[in-house]
Design a protein around this motif. Structure first.
Motif, PDB file in Angstrom:
ATOM      1  N   VAL A 178       3.349  11.458 -10.860  1.00  0.00           N
ATOM      2  CA  VAL A 178       3.684  10.027 -10.857  1.00  0.00           C
ATOM      3  C   VAL A 178       2.422   9.260 -11.223  1.00  0.00           C
ATOM      4  N   GLU A 179       2.531   8.398 -12.230  1.00  0.00           N
ATOM      5  CA  GLU A 179       1.359   7.622 -12.669  1.00  0.00           C
ATOM      6  C   GLU A 179       1.775   6.175 -12.880  1.00  0.00           C
ATOM      7  N   ARG A 180       0.995   5.261 -12.304  1.00  0.00           N
ATOM      8  CA  ARG A 180       1.287   3.840 -12.439  1.00  0.00           C
ATOM      9  C   ARG A 180      -0.013   3.073 -12.691  1.00  0.00           C
ATOM     10  N   THR A 181       0.113   1.957 -13.401  1.00  0.00           N
ATOM     11  CA  THR A 181      -1.036   1.083 -13.663  1.00  0.00           C
ATOM     12  C   THR A 181      -0.757  -0.296 -13.083  1.00  0.00           C
ATOM     13  N   TYR A 182      -1.755  -0.838 -12.399  1.00  0.00           N
ATOM     14  CA  TYR A 182      -1.647  -2.153 -11.760  1.00  0.00           C
ATOM     15  C   TYR A 182      -2.766  -3.041 -12.295  1.00  0.00           C
ATOM     16  N   GLU A 183      -2.481  -4.334 -12.423  1.00  0.00           N
ATOM     17  CA  GLU A 183      -3.506  -5.218 -12.967  1.00  0.00           C
ATOM     18  C   GLU A 183      -3.518  -6.571 -12.272  1.00  0.00           C
ATOM     19  N   ALA A 184      -4.712  -7.156 -12.219  1.00  0.00           N
ATOM     20  CA  ALA A 184      -4.892  -8.466 -11.593  1.00  0.00           C
ATOM     21  C   ALA A 184      -5.886  -9.273 -12.411  1.00  0.00           C
ATOM     22  N   PRO A 185      -5.738 -10.607 -12.423  1.00  0.00           N
ATOM     23  CA  PRO A 185      -6.571 -11.454 -13.273  1.00  0.00           C
ATOM     24  C   PRO A 185      -7.853 -11.894 -12.582  1.00  0.00           C
ATOM     25  N   PHE A 186      -8.688 -12.593 -13.341  1.00  0.00           N
ATOM     26  CA  PHE A 186      -9.790 -13.337 -12.734  1.00  0.00           C
ATOM     27  C   PHE A 186      -9.197 -14.338 -11.742  1.00  0.00           C
ATOM     28  N   LEU A 187      -9.982 -14.709 -10.736  1.00  0.00           N
ATOM     29  CA  LEU A 187      -9.576 -15.780  -9.829  1.00  0.00           C
ATOM     30  C   LEU A 187     -10.784 -16.638  -9.489  1.00  0.00           C
ATOM     31  N   PRO A 188     -10.639 -17.960  -9.510  1.00  0.00           N
ATOM     32  CA  PRO A 188     -11.696 -18.829  -8.991  1.00  0.00           C
ATOM     33  C   PRO A 188     -11.599 -18.906  -7.475  1.00  0.00           C
ATOM     34  N   HIS A 189     -12.607 -19.456  -6.840  1.00  0.00           N
ATOM     35  CA  HIS A 189     -12.622 -19.519  -5.376  1.00  0.00           C
ATOM     36  C   HIS A 189     -11.954 -20.787  -4.843  1.00  0.00           C
TER      37      HIS A 189
ATOM     38  N   LYS B 163      -5.409   2.564 -12.366  1.00  0.00           N
ATOM     39  CA  LYS B 163      -4.434   3.588 -12.729  1.00  0.00           C
ATOM     40  C   LYS B 163      -4.438   4.614 -11.602  1.00  0.00           C
ATOM     41  N   ILE B 164      -3.275   4.802 -11.001  1.00  0.00           N
ATOM     42  CA  ILE B 164      -3.164   5.748  -9.888  1.00  0.00           C
ATOM     43  C   ILE B 164      -2.193   6.849 -10.284  1.00  0.00           C
ATOM     44  N   LYS B 165      -2.624   8.079 -10.095  1.00  0.00           N
ATOM     45  CA  LYS B 165      -1.806   9.238 -10.444  1.00  0.00           C
ATOM     46  C   LYS B 165      -1.726  10.169  -9.245  1.00  0.00           C
ATOM     47  N   ALA B 166      -0.524  10.629  -8.951  1.00  0.00           N
ATOM     48  CA  ALA B 166      -0.317  11.554  -7.835  1.00  0.00           C
ATOM     49  C   ALA B 166       0.441  12.776  -8.327  1.00  0.00           C
ATOM     50  N   GLY B 167       0.059  13.924  -7.824  1.00  0.00           N
ATOM     51  CA  GLY B 167       0.765  15.163  -8.110  1.00  0.00           C
ATOM     52  C   GLY B 167       1.584  15.585  -6.909  1.00  0.00           C
ATOM     53  N   ILE B 168       2.835  15.992  -7.156  1.00  0.00           N
ATOM     54  CA  ILE B 168       3.737  16.410  -6.083  1.00  0.00           C
ATOM     55  C   ILE B 168       4.102  17.872  -6.287  1.00  0.00           C
TER      56      ILE B 168
ATOM     57  N   PHE C 267       2.140   1.787  -4.354  1.00  0.00           N
ATOM     58  CA  PHE C 267       2.262   3.131  -4.910  1.00  0.00           C
ATOM     59  C   PHE C 267       2.748   4.115  -3.848  1.00  0.00           C
ATOM     60  N   PHE C 268       2.222   4.008  -2.628  1.00  0.00           N
ATOM     61  CA  PHE C 268       2.638   4.910  -1.558  1.00  0.00           C
ATOM     62  C   PHE C 268       4.118   4.735  -1.222  1.00  0.00           C
ATOM     63  N   ASP C 269       4.579   3.488  -1.241  1.00  0.00           N
ATOM     64  CA  ASP C 269       5.999   3.260  -0.993  1.00  0.00           C
ATOM     65  C   ASP C 269       6.855   3.958  -2.048  1.00  0.00           C
ATOM     66  N   GLU C 270       6.407   3.888  -3.300  1.00  0.00           N
ATOM     67  CA  GLU C 270       7.166   4.536  -4.362  1.00  0.00           C
ATOM     68  C   GLU C 270       7.141   6.054  -4.197  1.00  0.00           C
ATOM     69  N   LEU C 271       6.004   6.607  -3.796  1.00  0.00           N
ATOM     70  CA  LEU C 271       5.928   8.052  -3.558  1.00  0.00           C
ATOM     71  C   LEU C 271       6.909   8.477  -2.464  1.00  0.00           C
ATOM     72  N   ALA C 272       6.995   7.664  -1.410  1.00  0.00           N
ATOM     73  CA  ALA C 272       7.915   7.999  -0.320  1.00  0.00           C
ATOM     74  C   ALA C 272       9.355   8.016  -0.812  1.00  0.00           C
ATOM     75  N   GLU C 273       9.700   7.087  -1.685  1.00  0.00           N
ATOM     76  CA  GLU C 273      11.059   7.055  -2.229  1.00  0.00           C
ATOM     77  C   GLU C 273      11.327   8.282  -3.106  1.00  0.00           C
ATOM     78  N   ILE C 274      10.339   8.650  -3.905  1.00  0.00           N
ATOM     79  CA  ILE C 274      10.503   9.831  -4.765  1.00  0.00           C
ATOM     80  C   ILE C 274      10.659  11.095  -3.923  1.00  0.00           C
ATOM     81  N   LEU C 275       9.882  11.176  -2.845  1.00  0.00           N
ATOM     82  CA  LEU C 275       9.931  12.343  -1.966  1.00  0.00           C
ATOM     83  C   LEU C 275      11.119  12.295  -1.009  1.00  0.00           C
ATOM     84  N   GLU C 276      11.774  11.135  -0.949  1.00  0.00           N
ATOM     85  CA  GLU C 276      12.909  10.925  -0.045  1.00  0.00           C
ATOM     86  C   GLU C 276      12.513  11.166   1.408  1.00  0.00           C
ATOM     87  N   VAL C 277      11.371  10.551   1.779  1.00  0.00           N
ATOM     88  CA  VAL C 277      10.889  10.626   3.157  1.00  0.00           C
ATOM     89  C   VAL C 277      10.690   9.212   3.693  1.00  0.00           C
TER      90      VAL C 277
END
Length: 746
Positions: A353-364, A464-469, A535-545
């Motif tokens: 399972v591989e997913r990419t997440y992105e976030a922009p610049f932010l001012p304070h 980019k987060i990748k997990a092997g099952i 990502f962990f929530d998605e892994l749990a759904e894939i694993l059905e746990v």
């Protein structure tokens, strides 16, 4: 259990200065183990003549029993001006309503961490602050015992009143303060057991609250000095530009305008001498309008006709997105942690399972715009204003102006927000350079547009987060980070799930940009928490746990004792998880309530949050967040609750709405008409619970922010069926709509 403390603060570290005239004793103390020799100063005729610069903080006890505590750390809204003195007062054993708190000045001789950042003030000061109060109390008790001719052990203390347990006579601290000032500071003292606390653990209103609500001068913008003028600075309109020429004729003719000058030469020399400053300072000259009032300076600034030329590449948001994507897909990484054999585990995995997440610049976007006062004279450099890192900036001013460090005097004001922006103090350097040039006391004041267009932003980041099952469990985990100007490697590799997955790797890569970036509240983790926990929530759904049980199972595999690099406690994390499940009613809510769970560790604290959302007009709306925190002993529950609530709402607001983009080096938003913040009606109920224990305090100003984005994202998934991979979430509004179900026929 009460303990004897003699590890960190010796007699040499616990300096003392007596002031007998004026009816008081001043005890200087060290928060972080100074090694200065004990100093005894002859008492001045007037207590106000005491040279406070020899001390890093003080306890002052007057003959009327009133205690004044000088609070040394910058007050940024995190409450240390209240909570740090509470710790001293607890061990001093005085009534809190008899304590007067005063902001201390910068003292580089006796302090080692006068910093507001990283949620570390209470954590670092805990032992030393307690010992400070306890040693002062011991001296006062000994003075009373000497007067009565008994042993100190035959005395007891309650709220500044010393009792003779033999004949029941009493003396107030003020009655014996003069004798106490003559005594040696004890080497060892007994600290209170938590069960005996009277001040710590009880609600205390902000010590500045009356001044805040009545508008008394507290903040940098409030500061005034005789002969002071105001400065508005014209800076390059885009990152990558420098000043070519300008015409100030119209501006100089406007009412109240005193002069128009340029600065930049000294800043460039500082950049050469101290490269660590380079990322926050433009090498361009800047135009400065000097006027009698801020309004006059701002209006004249608009009349300046300036010509700018490109100095370096003029970058846009698209440039950054492409650069970060290329980094993620490339091979040039700095590996921060590697356990097992990740490549082999992926090769043997049943599923990847591989997913990419992105976030922009932010001012304070601090409520109080940047500002600072400087008065440079032949004898000294006097600086006053809101700054999170006073020592760093005093040193930079010293280097820039080629002045001796002892000639720099810096006073801290209360800050109207900081969130990391006031760590860098570019405004301090501007004020010092301007005053040095015009030789007048001057205050630099930013407009909101200055603040947003010439900021030091949260870096744009992609993960980019990748997990092997394999065999129904996660056997490999690879986290890749690509960020703009990333310079804080090492904050993340030893956080969860480090130690929980046998094949684990963290890689980081940085894209160098001329856009200034830096810490933003809860650096790194403010976005990473969402990415990993979604990502962990998605892994749990894939694993059905079960999503929560999966996390607990992983935590139970961690052996933190065998791996000294593991930063978190699996046991404490499991406790906050179970408490959050219990307090939130997880899994027991009505069918119209959708819940999302997150657990996270950062800034030395463990947090679990559960968000409740409901569908309104086809869109999920956050109604409540249950937040459970283990930050050790809670010094001031009222202030702690405020911090936790604020962190949650800040985390939700920026995850939902925060977006900041560039076109050819120029920010596309310059005020709140184009930059979206959370609104009051959008702020959910936040229910905060603290795990009760007797462990030393840890961070609180930042740890509740990172989990908030992940909690609502997981709740949105439960409500809509859609996963989110990009912040702000509103950037893809179609993903915030409930999926329509269609009947499939035949």
């Amino acid at each position: 259990m009460a303990t004897n403390k003699n590890k960190q603060l010796s007699r040499r570290a616990f300096m003392r200065n007596t002031a007998l005239a004026g009816g008081g004793m001043v005890i200087g103390f060290n928060l972080l183990q100074s090694c200065k020799q004990k100093v005894i100063v002859e008492p001045p005729v007037d207590l106000s003549l005491l040279d406070y610069k020899d001390f890093n903080a003080f306890i002052k006890i007057a003959e009327n029993g009133v205690v004044t505590i000088f609070s040394p750390n910058p007050e940024i809204g995190q409450g240390v001006k209240t909570s740090m003195p509470m710790i001293i007062a607890e061990e001093l054993d005085v009534a809190w309503n008899n304590v007067h708190v005063v902001q201390g000045k910068l003292d580089q001789v006796n302090f080692t961490r006068q910093v507001a950042g990283g949620s570390q003030s209470i954590r670092h000061g805990w032992d030393a602050l307690r010992e400070t109060g306890a040693k002062a109390k011991a001296m006062l008790v000994q003075a009373a015992a000497n007067r009565w001719g008994i042993e100190a052990s035959q005395c007891s203390v309650n709220e500044g009143v010393i009792s003779n347990t033999i004949n029941k006579e009493t003396l107030g601290y003020g009655d014996v303060v003069l004798e106490a000032a003559q005594l040696e500071v004890p080497e060892e003292v007994t600290l209170k057991a938590p069960k005996d606390y009277k001040i710590i653990g009880n609600d205390a209103p902000n010590v500045d609250i009356d001044e805040i609500v009545t508008g008394k001068p507290l903040f940098g913008l409030d500061y005034k000095a005789e002969g002071m003028v105001y400065a508005a600075v014209v800076r390059p309109p885009a990152f990558g530009q420098k000043l070519k020429s300008f015409d100030a004729t119209k501006a100089k003719d406007m009412p109240g305008v005193i002069d128009v000058v340029t600065i930049g030469e000294k800043a460039r020399k500082l950049i050469e001498a101290q490269p660590n400053i380079a990322g926050i300072l433009s090498s361009s000259d800047k135009i400065v309008v000097i006027a009698e009032t801020t309004w006059q300076a701002f209006k004249a600034k608009e009349a300046i006709q300036a010509q700018w030329e490109d100095d370096t590449k003029m970058e846009s948001t698209d440039d950054h997105n492409k650069a970060l994507t290329d980094l993620l897909n490339g091979s040039e990484f700095n590996t921060m942690r590697e356990d097992g054999n990740v490549d082999k585990a992926f090769a043997e995995a049943d599923e990847i399972v591989e997913r990419t997440y992105e976030a922009p610049f932010l001012p304070h976007n601090c409520l109080e715009p940047m500002n600072f006062y400087a008065d440079v004279s032949d004898s000294k450099v006097h600086l006053v204003g809101p700054i999170q890192t006073p020592a760093w900036k005093a040193g930079a001013v010293s280097a820039m102006l080629d002045r001796k460090p002892e000639e720099i005097e810096l006073e801290m004001t209360r800050m109207g927000g900081g969130f990391g922006r006031r760590l860098y103090g570019d405004f301090t350097l501007e004020a010092a350079e301007i005053s040095d040039k015009i030789r007048k006391p001057v205050k630099v004041v930013y407009t909101r547009e200055d603040d947003m267009n010439d900021g030091i932003y949260r870096m744009a980041t992609k993960y980019k987060i990748k997990a092997g099952i394999k065999g129904g469990r996660v056997t490999a985990y690879h986290l890749k980070e690509a960020a703009v100007n990333s310079n804080m490697y090492g904050l993340i590799p030893h956080f969860f799930p480090a130690g929980a997955i046998e094949n684990y790797k963290v890689d980081v890569a940085s894209y160098k940009s001329n856009i200034t970036t830096g810490a933003w509240r809860a650096p790194y983790t403010n976005f990473l928490a969402f990415a990993e926990q979604h990502f962990f929530d998605e892994l749990a759904e894939i694993l059905e746990v079960d999503k929560i049980q999966m996390r607990i199972d992983l935590l139970q595999k961690v052996n933190a004792d065998a791996d000294e690099n593991i930063a978190y406690s699996p046991e404490r994390m499991i406790e906050v998880i179970k408490t959050a499940v219990d307090k939130s009613g997880w899994g027991t809510k009505p069918s119209n309530v959708y819940q999302g769970f997150v657990n996270y560790y950062c800034h030395n604290s463990h947090v679990a949050e559960i968000a409740d959302v409901e569908i309104e007009n086809g869109t999920p709306v956050v109604k409540k967040v249950t937040c459970v925190v283990d930050c050790g002993i809670v010094v001031n529950p009222l202030g702690a609750k405020n911090q936790a609530e604020g962190g949650v709402i800040d985390g939700i607001g920026h995850s939902m709405y925060g977006d900041f983009n560039f076109e050819n080096g120029k920010p596309l938003a310059s005020n709140f008409d184009k930059y979206r913040l959370i609104r009051m009606k959008e702020a959910p109920e936040v229910e905060v619970h603290f795990v009760q224990n007797e462990l030393s305090p840890t961070g609180l100003g930042e740890p509740t922010l990172p989990p908030a984005g992940g909690a609502i994202a997981n709740a949105f998934k439960a409500a809509t069926g859609n996963r989110l991979f990009q912040q702000p979430f509103t950037k893809n509004p179609e993903l915030l709509k409930v999926k329509e179900t269609k009947e499939i026929i035949g």
